[in-house]
Structure formats: C-alpha cells, structure tokens
Scaffold this active site. Structure first.
Site, PDB file in Angstrom:
ATOM      1  N   HIS A 156       0.831  -1.218   0.000  1.00  0.00           N
ATOM      2  CA  HIS A 156       0.000   0.000   0.000  1.00  0.00           C
ATOM      3  C   HIS A 156       0.863   1.265   0.000  1.00  0.00           C
ATOM      4  CE1 HIS A 156      -3.232  -2.792   1.188  1.00  0.00           C
ATOM      5  NE2 HIS A 156      -2.326  -3.287   2.015  1.00  0.00           N
ATOM      6  N   SER A 277      14.693  21.326 -16.522  1.00  0.00           N
ATOM      7  CA  SER A 277      13.449  22.062 -16.712  1.00  0.00           C
ATOM      8  C   SER A 277      13.771  23.357 -17.442  1.00  0.00           C
ATOM      9  CB  SER A 277      12.823  22.367 -15.354  1.00  0.00           C
ATOM     10  OG  SER A 277      11.950  23.459 -15.454  1.00  0.00           O
ATOM     11  N   LYS A 283      15.959  21.800 -11.310  1.00  0.00           N
ATOM     12  CA  LYS A 283      15.292  20.521 -11.552  1.00  0.00           C
ATOM     13  C   LYS A 283      16.169  19.506 -12.284  1.00  0.00           C
ATOM     14  CE  LYS A 283      11.597  19.446 -10.896  1.00  0.00           C
ATOM     15  NZ  LYS A 283      10.370  19.788 -11.623  1.00  0.00           N
ATOM     16  N   GLU A 290       9.357   8.403 -16.778  1.00  0.00           N
ATOM     17  CA  GLU A 290       7.981   8.893 -16.983  1.00  0.00           C
ATOM     18  C   GLU A 290       7.448   8.501 -18.362  1.00  0.00           C
ATOM     19  OE1 GLU A 290       7.396  12.983 -14.673  1.00  0.00           O
ATOM     20  OE2 GLU A 290       9.234  12.906 -15.825  1.00  0.00           O
TER      21      GLU A 290
END
Ligand code: ARG
Length: 463
Positions: A156, A277, A283, A290
C-alpha cells in the site's frame, strides 16, 4: 495508373482511394521478408513445374536486384505501389520481363502478407527478448553490487518490512523472465507458414505449401487455407506480450520516479539519463522513466485497438486486416526504445544505501519480528499482533520510544531489544524465496541459471 489489379477496371482508381488504402509508408519494413518469401515461392513453382529453371533464375536475379536497390536506397517507388508486395512484384516484372509476370502464380497478397508478417515477428521477438535479457542482467548486477543493502519493502506504499535491495530488484527480473517466456511461446505458436493458402481457398496449380514452409524455416504449415489468411491471433498475442511487458516496465519506472524524489532519496539519476526544466534551474527530472510509464498506456491501446478491429470480421481476408501493422510496429519500436533507455538509466544511477537503510530501520519496521518473538514463546499470533499493535499505538500517542516500551514490556523485555537494532530485521526473513540474505543465494543462482538458459534459446544476435 497501372495497379496490379487494373484488368477488371475500366478507369484508374481515384486519388483519394489510393491515399486511403496504401500501406506502403509503413509496410516497407517487411521488404526483406517479402523477398525471402518470394524466393521460396519461386522455388516451389519450379518444383511444381510451373516455372522452368531459366525463368526462375531470371526472377531470382531480379529479386536480388530489388533487394540491393532497397538496401542502397535507390529503389524508386511508383504511385501505383499500394504496398511493399505490389512494389516488389512490379519491379521484379520490370527487370525480369515475362518471367517476372509469373511470380504471383498461385499466390495472393493475402497469404503473402501473412507469411511476411510471421517471418518478421519471428525475428522481432528475438530482438525484444535480447533487450529484456540485457535489462535483467543490469538488475542482477546492480543487486550484486549492493551486497546486503536493504530498504523498506512496501505494501500500500506504506513501509512494511525491510527487504534486501537485490531481492527487490530480482522481483522485477522475475517478471521480465516471464515476459521472455511469453514471447518465446508466442514465437512457437506463430511459427506456421500460411504460404500456399492463396486468396483463401488454395489453388488448382501444383503448389507445395509444405515444401515452402520448410524452405522458409517455418516449424509447421497451415492446415486450413481460410484460417491461414485470416488468422491474426499471433499479432494480438504479441501485442499482449508487449503490453504486459510495458506494464512491467511501467511499474519499475514508477519506483524509479518515486525513489529519485527528495522525499524518498533512494536513487540518484545520472546526468546523462535525466533532463532539466526550461524554467526551474534546480530541476533534474526522470523523463525516461515517466515516458516509459506513459508509453505503457499506448501499448495497451495498440492491443485493444487491434482486438476491436478483429472482432467483427467474417472469414476470410478483409482489408481491415491491414490495420494490424501500424500497432504492431509501433509497439515493437516503443518497447525496444523503452527497454534500452531503462537499461541505461538503471545501469548509470546510484543507489543511496544510507537513506534506504535509515528508512528501513524505523523501529516499527520490526513490529512483525516482535510479534514473531512472542509467537516463538507460545503466544498465539493474533494475540501477539494485538500486543505489538498496542505498543506501537502507545509509542505514537505518548511519544515514548518503541525501544523503551519493548524493554519494559512484560512479555518482550530486554531479550527482544536486539530485534530493533539496525539491520537485524532484514536478516530474519529466512524462509525460501524470502527477502533476507539467507534465501538470497539460492534465488540468485536460480535467476542466473534462468538468464543463461534464456540467452541460449534467444541467441546473441547482432541487433
Ligand atoms: N497491404 C495489404 C495488407 O496489409 C496486403 C493484402 C491486400 N490484399 C487484398 N486482397 N487487397 O493486408
């Protein structure tokens, strides 16, 4: 415009028709298989006495030349070339004259395209399988380098019990091992030649489907001509294999994304495998992971799209079947890219062992061990569970340390304290297939043996 089928028609096809029906832009990649299939078909026609040796030699030479022109990029496609099969036949006929006009004897594009696609899939599957094996090797290697490093195992997405990092990485490797098995099963099932089925019903001519099947290296030959030209089970199966492989890659990608956040801090991505970024200078983004996660949606879409295409089709060939290629090629291309990128990403990133261990050493991670300590003293597990649960609640509510509460607990006490020491909990997962160091050795041996036997059946290849 002189199409292959213009004899039946008075006028030329409308431009819109050709624009809508052509598959040449994407089926060109079948060219090597189309040429191989044609060579075998010509040899079959010779065995059947339909082509003499001289005609066959002229056609084979023309096929060689077409192959060379395609390889060199000098092949000139004509506006009437609907697909790669049409283009190859047209050019062969230009080169070989009348003999070329005999190449399509007893053959239809329906059995031809099914043959080409099966030949193509047989090779494509091995390319994917090899990339999976390379990824598995990196998973195993990163696990081996990590020695006895451990991290929290989650259920979980809540910390559950500490596990060895190698155990966690091997869990992914086993899923990929099943992907290899599935691909090889699919390959075995699709290894059936449809050549000789003709448009749908076979032929009056003395064709030799068995001989051409052997010639092309197929393990088997069709037994029903209508099934042979309409069966795209193998494409659907392969798309499923790739979709599930994509789902497995996506799970791994999701963990890489989580682990490389400041919140987890378990993994540092190499600069070469991260992106920046355009606005936020600080970043460092896990775009490879992704995109892998994102592309898995597309792979599922390719599978469901083809199934929808197939579901309403009457026997035998229908042009709808042309819609099998784009999803297939897309899924193969995307999965190959994702496998390579994820392999590079994993090979180059750095695990932060201290952060992992610190997260796993939270005293509550040993809760199950405390309960099992009580079980060893004869306390029924349900009762032991209640005792430790109450102790954890007390710690949360009063701010007392778990260690203090354990030490002063009537049933636990000082003998149970060592369970809270750093690194102890993971060593207590001793059962076969468990997450501790004791079962790790046999598991690694099994995984290594599996990889070795999979490399043997897949072969090294040069892709
Ligand atoms: N390009 C077609 C395909 O991919 C080849 C078969 C065409 N057959 C036909 N009867 N029109 O399916």
């Amino acid at each position: 415009m002189a199409t292959l089928w213009h004899g039946r028609f008075e006028g030329s096809p409308a431009e819109e028709l050709m624009a809508f029906t052509v598959s040449l832009p994407y089926d060109q990649r079948l060219a090597p298989d189309d040429i191989e299939g044609s060579r075998a078909h010509v040899r079959g026609l010779v065995r059947g006495g339909i082509l003499d040796d001289e005609e066959a030699a002229a056609v084979q030479d023309a096929l060689d030349q077409v192959e060379e022109e395609l390889r060199a990029g000098t092949f000139r496609f004509a506006p009437s070339d609907e697909d790669i099969h049409t283009a190859v036949e047209r050019r062969v006929t230009e080169i070989a004259g009348d003999a070329g006009g005999k190449i399509h004897t007893g053959r239809s594009r329906n059995d031809q395209v099914a043959t080409d696609l099966r030949l193509y899939c047989k090779r494509a599957i091995l390319v994917v399988a090899r990339r999976i094996l390379q990824l598995q090797q990196v998973l195993v290697q990163r696990g081996a380098e990590s020695d006895d490093a451990y991290l929290p195992g989650y259920t979980h997405l809540q910390r559950a019990q500490p596990v060895l990092l190698s155990h966690h990485l091997h869990a992914h490797a086993w899923a990929f091992a099943r992907d290899v098995d599935r691909l090889m099963d699919t390959q075995r099932r699709l290894d059936v030649s449809p050549l000789g089925a003709g448009a749908l019903a076979g032929s009056s001519l003395p064709l030799d489907p068995h001989g051409t099947a052997v010639d092309l290296g197929f393990a088997d030959v069709f037994t029903n001509s209508m099934d042979a030209v309409s069966d795209r089970d193998f494409v659907a199966e392969l798309l499923f294999d790739l979709a599930l492989l994509g789902v497995h890659l996506s799970r791994l990608a999701e963990e890489i994304i989580l682990w490389s956040t400041a919140e987890f801090g378990f993994l540092k991505l190499a600069d070469a495998y991260s992106t920046g970024s355009s606005m936020l200078p600080q970043k460092k983004n896990p775009d490879i992971a992704e995109l892998t996660r994102g592309k898995s949606g597309r792979l599922i879409g390719n599978l469901t799209g083809l199934l929808a295409t197939l579901k309403g089709l009457p026997l035998a060939y229908n042009r709808d079947l042309q819609e099998d290629k784009e999803p297939l090629f897309d899924s193969l291309d995307q999965i190959n890219l994702a496998l390579s990128a994820m392999t590079g990403l994993l090979a180059s990133s750095t695990f932060v062992f201290d952060t992992m261990a610190a997260a796993a050493d939270a005293p509550t991670s040993a809760a199950t061990d405390l309960a099992e300590f009580l079980v060893a003293k004869g306390v029924p597990f349900r009762e032991a569970h209640g005792i430790v649960g109450a102790l954890v609640r007390e710690s949360i509510e009063t701010g007392a340390s778990v260690a203090d509460l354990v030490e002063h607990h009537r049933d636990l006490g000082i003998p149970a304290l060592h369970l809270l020491e750093t690194g102890v909990a993971v060593t207590r997962r001793t059962t076969p297939g468990g997450a501790g160091p004791l079962p790790a050795g046999p598991q690694l041996a099994q995984l290594a043996a599996k990889l070795e036997s999979d490399w043997a059946r897949v072969g090294a290849g040069d892709d």
